[in-house]
Write a protein that holds these residues in place. Structure first.
Motif, short mmCIF file in Angstrom:
data_model
loop_
_atom_site.label_atom_id
_atom_site.label_comp_id
_atom_site.label_asym_id
_atom_site.label_seq_id
_atom_site.Cartn_x
_atom_site.Cartn_y
_atom_site.Cartn_z
N SER A 116 0.41 -0.87 -0.17
CA SER A 116 0.02 0.05 0.02
C SER A 116 1.28 1.23 0.20
CB SER A 116 -0.67 -0.25 1.52
OG SER A 116 -1.72 -1.06 1.49
N GLY A 117 2.07 0.92 -0.28
CA GLY A 117 2.85 2.48 -0.49
C GLY A 117 4.09 2.25 0.29
N ASN A 118 5.48 2.72 0.21
CA ASN A 118 6.15 3.01 1.33
C ASN A 118 6.70 2.71 2.43
OD1 ASN A 118 8.47 2.13 -1.23
ND2 ASN A 118 8.50 4.90 -2.08
N GLY A 119 6.74 1.84 3.24
CA GLY A 119 6.86 2.51 4.40
C GLY A 119 4.84 1.98 5.08
N SER A 120 4.19 1.68 4.39
CA SER A 120 2.97 1.11 5.27
C SER A 120 3.25 -0.23 6.14
CB SER A 120 2.43 0.86 3.88
OG SER A 120 2.65 -0.59 3.38
N LEU A 121 2.26 -0.50 6.41
CA LEU A 121 2.45 -1.86 7.46
C LEU A 121 2.58 -2.95 6.35
CD1 LEU A 121 2.55 -3.54 9.91
CD2 LEU A 121 0.09 -3.28 10.03
N SER A 122 1.91 -2.98 5.38
CA SER A 122 2.23 -4.50 3.86
C SER A 122 3.93 -4.10 3.42
CB SER A 122 1.11 -4.08 2.97
OG SER A 122 1.25 -2.66 2.51
N HIS A 123 4.22 -2.75 3.33
CA HIS A 123 5.32 -2.70 3.59
C HIS A 123 6.04 -3.94 3.99
CE1 HIS A 123 9.52 -1.13 1.84
NE2 HIS A 123 9.60 -1.98 1.90
N MET A 124 5.67 -3.17 5.83
CA MET A 124 6.86 -3.60 6.25
C MET A 124 7.11 -5.83 6.70
SD MET A 124 8.57 -0.99 7.65
CE MET A 124 8.96 -0.34 6.15
N CYS A 125 4.89 -5.71 7.15
CA CYS A 125 5.46 -7.29 6.42
C CYS A 125 5.87 -7.88 5.91
CB CYS A 125 3.63 -7.89 6.80
SG CYS A 125 3.06 -6.91 7.75
N GLY A 126 6.08 -7.21 4.47
CA GLY A 126 6.90 -8.30 3.86
C GLY A 126 8.40 -8.35 3.19
N ALA A 127 8.54 -6.73 4.18
CA ALA A 127 10.08 -6.62 4.34
C ALA A 127 10.86 -7.43 5.33
CB ALA A 127 10.19 -5.09 4.69
N LEU A 128 10.20 -7.70 6.61
CA LEU A 128 10.99 -8.77 7.24
C LEU A 128 10.34 -9.79 7.04
CD1 LEU A 128 11.36 -8.90 10.12
CD2 LEU A 128 8.48 -8.68 10.59
N ALA A 149 14.02 -12.95 -1.87
CA ALA A 149 14.38 -11.25 -2.71
C ALA A 149 13.02 -11.13 -3.24
CB ALA A 149 15.99 -10.83 -3.40
N MET A 150 12.15 -10.39 -2.63
CA MET A 150 11.37 -9.97 -4.24
C MET A 150 11.32 -8.47 -4.40
SD MET A 150 8.08 -12.04 -2.44
CE MET A 150 8.08 -11.36 -0.60
N VAL A 151 10.64 -8.32 -5.52
CA VAL A 151 11.09 -6.80 -6.22
C VAL A 151 9.52 -5.84 -5.23
CG1 VAL A 151 10.65 -4.74 -7.99
CG2 VAL A 151 11.80 -7.11 -8.03
N HIS A 152 9.42 -5.09 -4.47
CA HIS A 152 8.57 -5.02 -4.22
C HIS A 152 7.73 -3.40 -5.12
CE1 HIS A 152 6.99 -0.53 -1.18
NE2 HIS A 152 6.26 -1.58 -1.08
N VAL A 153 6.73 -3.50 -5.15
CA VAL A 153 5.99 -2.45 -6.02
C VAL A 153 4.93 -1.74 -5.23
CG1 VAL A 153 4.36 -2.56 -7.81
CG2 VAL A 153 6.11 -4.08 -7.87
N PRO A 154 5.10 -0.46 -4.71
CA PRO A 154 4.89 0.68 -3.71
C PRO A 154 3.20 1.05 -4.64
CG PRO A 154 6.39 1.63 -4.35
CD PRO A 154 6.33 0.86 -5.26
N TYR A 155 1.75 1.15 -3.60
CA TYR A 155 0.53 1.69 -4.69
C TYR A 155 0.40 2.56 -3.94
CZ TYR A 155 0.75 -2.74 -8.23
OH TYR A 155 0.32 -2.99 -9.69
N ARG A 156 -0.64 3.64 -4.81
CA ARG A 156 -0.82 5.35 -3.73
C ARG A 156 -2.42 4.34 -3.88
NH1 ARG A 156 2.16 8.99 -3.62
NH2 ARG A 156 4.11 10.01 -4.36
N THR A 157 -2.94 3.74 -4.98
CA THR A 157 -4.05 3.19 -5.57
C THR A 157 -3.79 2.30 -4.72
OG1 THR A 157 -3.96 2.64 -7.77
CG2 THR A 157 -4.98 5.44 -6.36
N SER A 158 -5.28 0.85 -4.81
CA SER A 158 -5.61 -0.48 -4.82
C SER A 158 -4.56 -1.04 -5.68
CB SER A 158 -6.89 -0.62 -4.99
OG SER A 158 -7.10 -2.43 -4.83
N PHE A 159 -4.11 -1.81 -5.27
CA PHE A 159 -3.28 -2.79 -5.64
C PHE A 159 -4.18 -4.22 -6.45
CE2 PHE A 159 -2.74 -3.74 -1.28
CZ PHE A 159 -3.62 -4.97 -1.13
#
Length: 337
Positions: A175-187, A195-205
């Motif tokens: 849901s965006g850089n620094g969002s909890l969904s990003h944090m969960c994946g980074a953890l 290693a996955m490619v992170h794709v942040p979205y400003r709208t719905s993914f």
């Protein structure tokens, strides 16, 4: 004897003043009490209370905040009104509460962003752990790791093996850089070496996830559960150490990645300096509300479970969350947009 008479006279005078003030209590601010803090837990609140949510109406934080506000309104006999102050990842709402009077009439609906933002933003004008007093926990909302069915992995171990055999070929939405969904994946990547490619979205993914343009996501259960039930997404695990009662057939990430724990959560904070009596009143009534079957059902509708906590326990929880995410953010050099 004269001393006794004098003391009795003073006590009578105070009692008359108290009765006079009590008659007009609804029209007087709490700060005008003759004895600051006297019987505060019994009289609070005497007027409507504002609960600030740093996200727009309809957001998960807003929904849980409204459930909590309604419960406190019913139990304490005064309106607890939601005040949405979106912007800057929740920082605008937090600052509103930090700058408010510490009188119990401006509260904060705290959520994971309040702990991640402490590290994500270098120019904050407040220190969350120092400037907000923890009052009560409300709910915990596990996330779920879900895949587009085009990926062959059926379990977390299979996914780890597949991802390691195909480094950089799996796109992970958030849901965006620094969002909890990003944090969960980074953890997850940090703890598994994937290693996955992170794709942040400003709208719905979701459109891209369902179409297979991105293949993996860590998302709130409520956001993806309907697609899981329709077999349009494949759940691999909930982001907790143990399975969730509401989703008993979905494994816990902790079964495969020991020590992994990352959930959404919601609680109530107040400006530092708020009376302990007020804090205790909020915590006591919120904890009682969380035992109500109707409240539990409403929380389940948004993929959450009750998280009653004392102020002391909530304080420890917030400190641990801030430290965990701060360490990860610094190690991965995560930046907000």
């Amino acid at each position: 004897m004269a001393t006794i008479n004098l003391q009795g006279k003073i006590l009578k005078l105070h009692r008359r003043e108290f009765l006079h003030l009590a008659a007009g209590a609804a029209a007087l601010p709490a700060t005008t009490a003759i004895w600051p803090g006297a019987a505060l837990a019994e009289t609070y609140p005497t007027r409507p209370v504002r609960m600030v949510v740093g996200f727009p109406a309809g957001n998960a934080s807003d929904i849980v905040g409204r459930l909590g506000a309604q419960a406190l309104s019913e139990r304490l006999g005064q309106q607890f009104i939601i005040d949405n102050r979106p912007g800057a990842g929740g920082n605008i709402g937090t600052e509103v509460v930090v700058r408010a009077a510490a009188d119990g009439y401006t509260l904060l609906l705290a959520s994971p962003s309040t702990t991640t933002n402490a590290t994500l933003y270098s120019n904050l004008t407040f220190n969350f752990l120092h400037d907000i007093a923890p009052a009560a926990g409300i709910a915990r909302a596990p996330y779920v790791m879900a895949l587009n069915p085009s990926l062959p992995a059926q379990t977390v171990p299979e996914f780890i093996a597949y991802a390691k055999a195909n480094p950089g070929k799996i796109n992970m939405a958030s849901s965006g850089n620094g969002s909890l969904s990003h944090m969960c994946g980074a953890l997850f990547m940090s703890m598994t070496g994937v290693a996955m490619v992170h794709v942040p979205y400003r709208t719905s993914f979701l459109p891209d996830l369902l179409a297979g343009q991105v293949q993996a996501v860590f998302a709130p259960v409520s956001q993806v559960i309907s697609y899981i039930r329709d077999n349009k997404l494949r759940p691999l695990a909930v982001t907790t150490e143990a399975r969730q009662e509401a989703l008993p057939d979905i494994p816990a990430m902790g079964e495969f990645v020991p020590g992994y724990e990352a959930s959404g959560w919601y609680g109530i904070g107040a400006p530092t300096g708020t009376s302990a009596d007020i804090i205790d009143t909020i915590q006591r009534e919120m904890s009682k509300a969380l035992t109500d079957p109707a409240m539990k059902a409403h929380l389940a509708d948004v993929g959450a479970v009750p998280m009653p906590m004392t102020p002391a326990d909530f304080s420890k929880f917030l400190t641990a969350e801030t430290e965990q995410w701060g360490k990860l953010i610094r190690a991965d050099n995560i930046k907000v947009d």
